[in-house]
Design a protein around this motif. Structure first.
Motif, PDB file in Angstrom:
ATOM      1  N   SER A   2      29.512 -30.686  29.999  1.00 19.50           N
ATOM      2  CA  SER A   2      30.206 -31.405  28.930  1.00 19.50           C
ATOM      3  C   SER A   2      30.288 -30.515  27.696  1.00 19.50           C
ATOM      4  CB  SER A   2      29.476 -32.707  28.597  1.00 19.50           C
ATOM      5  OG  SER A   2      28.153 -32.459  28.201  1.00 19.50           O
ATOM      6  N   ARG A   3      31.380 -30.649  26.946  1.00 18.02           N
ATOM      7  CA  ARG A   3      31.595 -29.776  25.791  1.00 18.02           C
ATOM      8  C   ARG A   3      30.584 -30.106  24.698  1.00 18.02           C
ATOM      9  NH1 ARG A   3      35.782 -26.836  23.609  1.00 18.02           N
ATOM     10  NH2 ARG A   3      37.117 -27.378  25.373  1.00 18.02           N
ATOM     11  N   PRO A   4      29.849 -29.112  24.208  1.00 17.88           N
ATOM     12  CA  PRO A   4      28.956 -29.358  23.079  1.00 17.88           C
ATOM     13  C   PRO A   4      29.758 -29.485  21.794  1.00 17.88           C
ATOM     14  CG  PRO A   4      28.877 -27.047  23.684  1.00 17.88           C
ATOM     15  CD  PRO A   4      29.778 -27.713  24.681  1.00 17.88           C
ATOM     16  N   ILE A   5      29.235 -30.230  20.849  1.00 13.65           N
ATOM     17  CA  ILE A   5      29.905 -30.284  19.558  1.00 13.65           C
ATOM     18  C   ILE A   5      29.826 -28.895  18.925  1.00 13.65           C
ATOM     19  CG2 ILE A   5      29.492 -32.737  19.232  1.00 13.65           C
ATOM     20  CD1 ILE A   5      27.205 -32.018  17.341  1.00 13.65           C
ATOM     21  N   LEU A   6      30.830 -28.556  18.127  1.00  7.90           N
ATOM     22  CA  LEU A   6      30.949 -27.192  17.618  1.00  7.90           C
ATOM     23  C   LEU A   6      29.702 -26.741  16.870  1.00  7.90           C
ATOM     24  CD1 LEU A   6      32.808 -24.770  17.491  1.00  7.90           C
ATOM     25  CD2 LEU A   6      33.793 -25.688  15.401  1.00  7.90           C
ATOM     26  N   SER A   7      29.109 -27.639  16.151  1.00  3.57           N
ATOM     27  CA  SER A   7      27.936 -27.274  15.353  1.00  3.57           C
ATOM     28  C   SER A   7      26.706 -27.009  16.216  1.00  3.57           C
ATOM     29  CB  SER A   7      27.617 -28.370  14.339  1.00  3.57           C
ATOM     30  OG  SER A   7      27.323 -29.580  15.002  1.00  3.57           O
ATOM     31  N   ALA A   8      26.794 -27.339  17.507  1.00  4.35           N
ATOM     32  CA  ALA A   8      25.619 -27.205  18.378  1.00  4.35           C
ATOM     33  C   ALA A   8      25.826 -26.234  19.523  1.00  4.35           C
ATOM     34  CB  ALA A   8      25.223 -28.564  18.934  1.00  4.35           C
ATOM     35  N   VAL A   9      26.903 -25.450  19.500  1.00  5.68           N
ATOM     36  CA  VAL A   9      27.189 -24.588  20.656  1.00  5.68           C
ATOM     37  C   VAL A   9      26.109 -23.530  20.865  1.00  5.68           C
ATOM     38  CG1 VAL A   9      29.675 -24.961  20.544  1.00  5.68           C
ATOM     39  CG2 VAL A   9      28.655 -23.022  19.324  1.00  5.68           C
ATOM     40  N   LEU A  10      25.363 -23.192  19.828  1.00  4.54           N
ATOM     41  CA  LEU A  10      24.296 -22.202  19.959  1.00  4.54           C
ATOM     42  C   LEU A  10      22.915 -22.834  19.789  1.00  4.54           C
ATOM     43  CD1 LEU A  10      25.790 -19.053  18.183  1.00  4.54           C
ATOM     44  CD2 LEU A  10      25.788 -19.667  20.619  1.00  4.54           C
ATOM     45  N   THR A  11      22.808 -24.101  20.118  1.00  4.03           N
ATOM     46  CA  THR A  11      21.528 -24.805  20.066  1.00  4.03           C
ATOM     47  C   THR A  11      20.940 -24.884  21.471  1.00  4.03           C
ATOM     48  OG1 THR A  11      22.272 -26.141  18.193  1.00  4.03           O
ATOM     49  CG2 THR A  11      20.394 -26.969  19.457  1.00  4.03           C
ATOM     50  N   PRO A  12      19.792 -24.292  21.708  1.00  2.15           N
ATOM     51  CA  PRO A  12      19.247 -24.245  23.073  1.00  2.15           C
ATOM     52  C   PRO A  12      19.075 -25.610  23.732  1.00  2.15           C
ATOM     53  CG  PRO A  12      18.051 -22.730  21.659  1.00  2.15           C
ATOM     54  CD  PRO A  12      18.961 -23.526  20.767  1.00  2.15           C
ATOM     55  N   SER A  13      18.712 -26.618  22.977  1.00  6.68           N
ATOM     56  CA  SER A  13      18.361 -27.905  23.569  1.00  6.68           C
ATOM     57  C   SER A  13      19.549 -28.646  24.175  1.00  6.68           C
ATOM     58  CB  SER A  13      17.674 -28.795  22.534  1.00  6.68           C
ATOM     59  OG  SER A  13      18.536 -29.037  21.432  1.00  6.68           O
ATOM     60  N   VAL A  14      20.779 -28.234  23.879  1.00  6.41           N
ATOM     61  CA  VAL A  14      21.929 -28.956  24.433  1.00  6.41           C
ATOM     62  C   VAL A  14      22.309 -28.452  25.827  1.00  6.41           C
ATOM     63  CG1 VAL A  14      22.778 -29.362  22.102  1.00  6.41           C
ATOM     64  CG2 VAL A  14      23.776 -27.538  23.473  1.00  6.41           C
ATOM     65  N   TYR A  15      21.695 -27.373  26.260  1.00  8.03           N
ATOM     66  CA  TYR A  15      22.035 -26.775  27.559  1.00  8.03           C
ATOM     67  C   TYR A  15      21.008 -27.166  28.614  1.00  8.03           C
ATOM     68  CZ  TYR A  15      25.540 -24.148  25.098  1.00  8.03           C
ATOM     69  OH  TYR A  15      26.637 -23.809  24.344  1.00  8.03           O
ATOM     70  N   TYR A  16      21.527 -27.510  29.804  1.00  3.52           N
ATOM     71  CA  TYR A  16      20.663 -28.014  30.854  1.00  3.52           C
ATOM     72  C   TYR A  16      20.262 -26.948  31.871  1.00  3.52           C
ATOM     73  CZ  TYR A  16      22.822 -32.295  29.047  1.00  3.52           C
ATOM     74  OH  TYR A  16      23.277 -33.293  28.242  1.00  3.52           O
ATOM     75  N   ASP A  17      21.125 -26.000  32.098  1.00  5.68           N
ATOM     76  CA  ASP A  17      20.892 -25.011  33.152  1.00  5.68           C
ATOM     77  C   ASP A  17      20.732 -23.633  32.535  1.00  5.68           C
ATOM     78  OD1 ASP A  17      23.252 -27.009  34.648  1.00  5.68           O
ATOM     79  OD2 ASP A  17      21.271 -26.736  35.556  1.00  5.68           O
ATOM     80  N   TRP A  18      19.692 -22.927  32.979  1.00  2.30           N
ATOM     81  CA  TRP A  18      19.339 -21.637  32.387  1.00  2.30           C
ATOM     82  C   TRP A  18      19.103 -20.592  33.463  1.00  2.30           C
ATOM     83  CZ3 TRP A  18      18.802 -20.573  27.132  1.00  2.30           C
ATOM     84  CH2 TRP A  18      18.927 -21.672  26.278  1.00  2.30           C
ATOM     85  N   GLY A  19      19.463 -19.344  33.142  1.00  2.00           N
ATOM     86  CA  GLY A  19      19.094 -18.226  33.982  1.00  2.00           C
ATOM     87  C   GLY A  19      17.695 -17.753  33.635  1.00  2.00           C
ATOM     88  N   GLN A  20      17.219 -16.738  34.344  1.00  2.00           N
ATOM     89  CA  GLN A  20      15.833 -16.302  34.210  1.00  2.00           C
ATOM     90  C   GLN A  20      15.611 -15.293  33.100  1.00  2.00           C
ATOM     91  OE1 GLN A  20      17.976 -14.847  36.003  1.00  2.00           O
ATOM     92  NE2 GLN A  20      17.486 -12.687  36.084  1.00  2.00           N
ATOM     93  N   GLY A  21      16.652 -14.726  32.528  1.00  2.00           N
ATOM     94  CA  GLY A  21      16.488 -13.775  31.440  1.00  2.00           C
ATOM     95  C   GLY A  21      16.516 -12.334  31.900  1.00  2.00           C
ATOM     96  N   THR A  22      17.022 -11.473  31.043  1.00  2.00           N
ATOM     97  CA  THR A  22      17.044 -10.038  31.300  1.00  2.00           C
ATOM     98  C   THR A  22      16.652  -9.324  30.007  1.00  2.00           C
ATOM     99  OG1 THR A  22      18.393  -8.201  32.152  1.00  2.00           O
ATOM    100  CG2 THR A  22      19.548  -9.831  30.814  1.00  2.00           C
ATOM    101  N   GLN A  23      15.774  -8.352  30.134  1.00  2.00           N
ATOM    102  CA  GLN A  23      15.217  -7.674  28.965  1.00  2.00           C
ATOM    103  C   GLN A  23      16.167  -6.595  28.449  1.00  2.00           C
ATOM    104  OE1 GLN A  23      12.019  -8.017  27.294  1.00  2.00           O
ATOM    105  NE2 GLN A  23      13.049  -6.667  25.833  1.00  2.00           N
ATOM    106  N   VAL A  24      16.407  -6.648  27.152  1.00  2.00           N
ATOM    107  CA  VAL A  24      17.163  -5.596  26.466  1.00  2.00           C
ATOM    108  C   VAL A  24      16.244  -4.957  25.436  1.00  2.00           C
ATOM    109  CG1 VAL A  24      19.076  -5.117  24.897  1.00  2.00           C
ATOM    110  CG2 VAL A  24      19.398  -6.714  26.804  1.00  2.00           C
ATOM    111  N   THR A  25      16.096  -3.648  25.526  1.00  2.00           N
ATOM    112  CA  THR A  25      15.253  -2.917  24.588  1.00  2.00           C
ATOM    113  C   THR A  25      16.086  -1.820  23.956  1.00  2.00           C
ATOM    114  OG1 THR A  25      13.291  -3.344  25.941  1.00  2.00           O
ATOM    115  CG2 THR A  25      13.126  -1.611  24.285  1.00  2.00           C
ATOM    116  N   VAL A  26      16.146  -1.851  22.630  1.00  3.64           N
ATOM    117  CA  VAL A  26      16.919  -0.860  21.894  1.00  3.64           C
ATOM    118  C   VAL A  26      15.946   0.004  21.112  1.00  3.64           C
ATOM    119  CG1 VAL A  26      18.774  -0.465  20.249  1.00  3.64           C
ATOM    120  CG2 VAL A  26      18.806  -2.506  21.696  1.00  3.64           C
ATOM    121  N   SER A  27      15.945   1.283  21.389  1.00  3.64           N
ATOM    122  CA  SER A  27      15.033   2.208  20.720  1.00  3.64           C
ATOM    123  C   SER A  27      15.737   2.839  19.524  1.00  3.64           C
ATOM    124  CB  SER A  27      14.571   3.294  21.680  1.00  3.64           C
ATOM    125  OG  SER A  27      15.660   4.067  22.116  1.00  3.64           O
ATOM    126  N   SER A  28      14.985   2.955  18.450  1.00  3.42           N
ATOM    127  CA  SER A  28      15.579   3.520  17.228  1.00  3.42           C
ATOM    128  C   SER A  28      15.290   4.999  17.110  1.00  3.42           C
ATOM    129  CB  SER A  28      15.041   2.775  16.010  1.00  3.42           C
ATOM    130  OG  SER A  28      13.642   2.827  15.987  1.00  3.42           O
TER     131      SER A  28
END
Length: 126
Positions: free
Chosen positions: A100-126
């Protein structure tokens, strides 16, 4: 539905990476997709969002102009192209999906999403 994120790695500051998120068990075109990231000891934060038809995108201010979200429904895959990477982009990156479409103000709110992937690590060296 299952989500599988990949493409993370170690890169120098200023470099680029492209993350992929494959959705299985359903049709990607039904889903709104967002990318989130989480640094160790910090809360998960939203990075980017794309609507189910790809007509609407949204970016966190910290990545706007550097990151691009895209999708290939034929491959059931969403991408996050990350350019001009900075050390502060270092985090575990997750993709998430919602039918279902999230309201615009909540598109980047973690709690509105039900399904998640396992994550991938990004490391940026300076």
């Amino acid at each position: 539905v299952q989500l599988q994120a990949s493409g993370g790695g170690l890169v120098q500051a200023g470099g680029s990476l492209r993350l992929s998120c494959v959705l299985s068990g359903d049709t990607l075109g039904y889903y709104h997709i967002a990318w989130f990231r989480q640094e160790q000891g910090k809360e998960r934060e939203g990075v980017s969002y794309m609507s189910n038809r790809g007509s609407t995108t949204y970016y966190a201010g910290s990545v706007k102009g550097r990151f691009t979200i895209s999708r290939d429904d034929a491959k059931n895959t969403v991408y996050l192209q990350m350019n001009s990477l900075k050390s502060e982009d270092t985090a575990v990156y997750f993709c998430a999906a919602k039918k279902s479409r999230p309201i615009l103000s909540a598109v980047l709110t973690p709690s509105v999403y039900y399904d998640w992937g396992q994550g991938t690590q990004v490391t940026v060296s300076s």
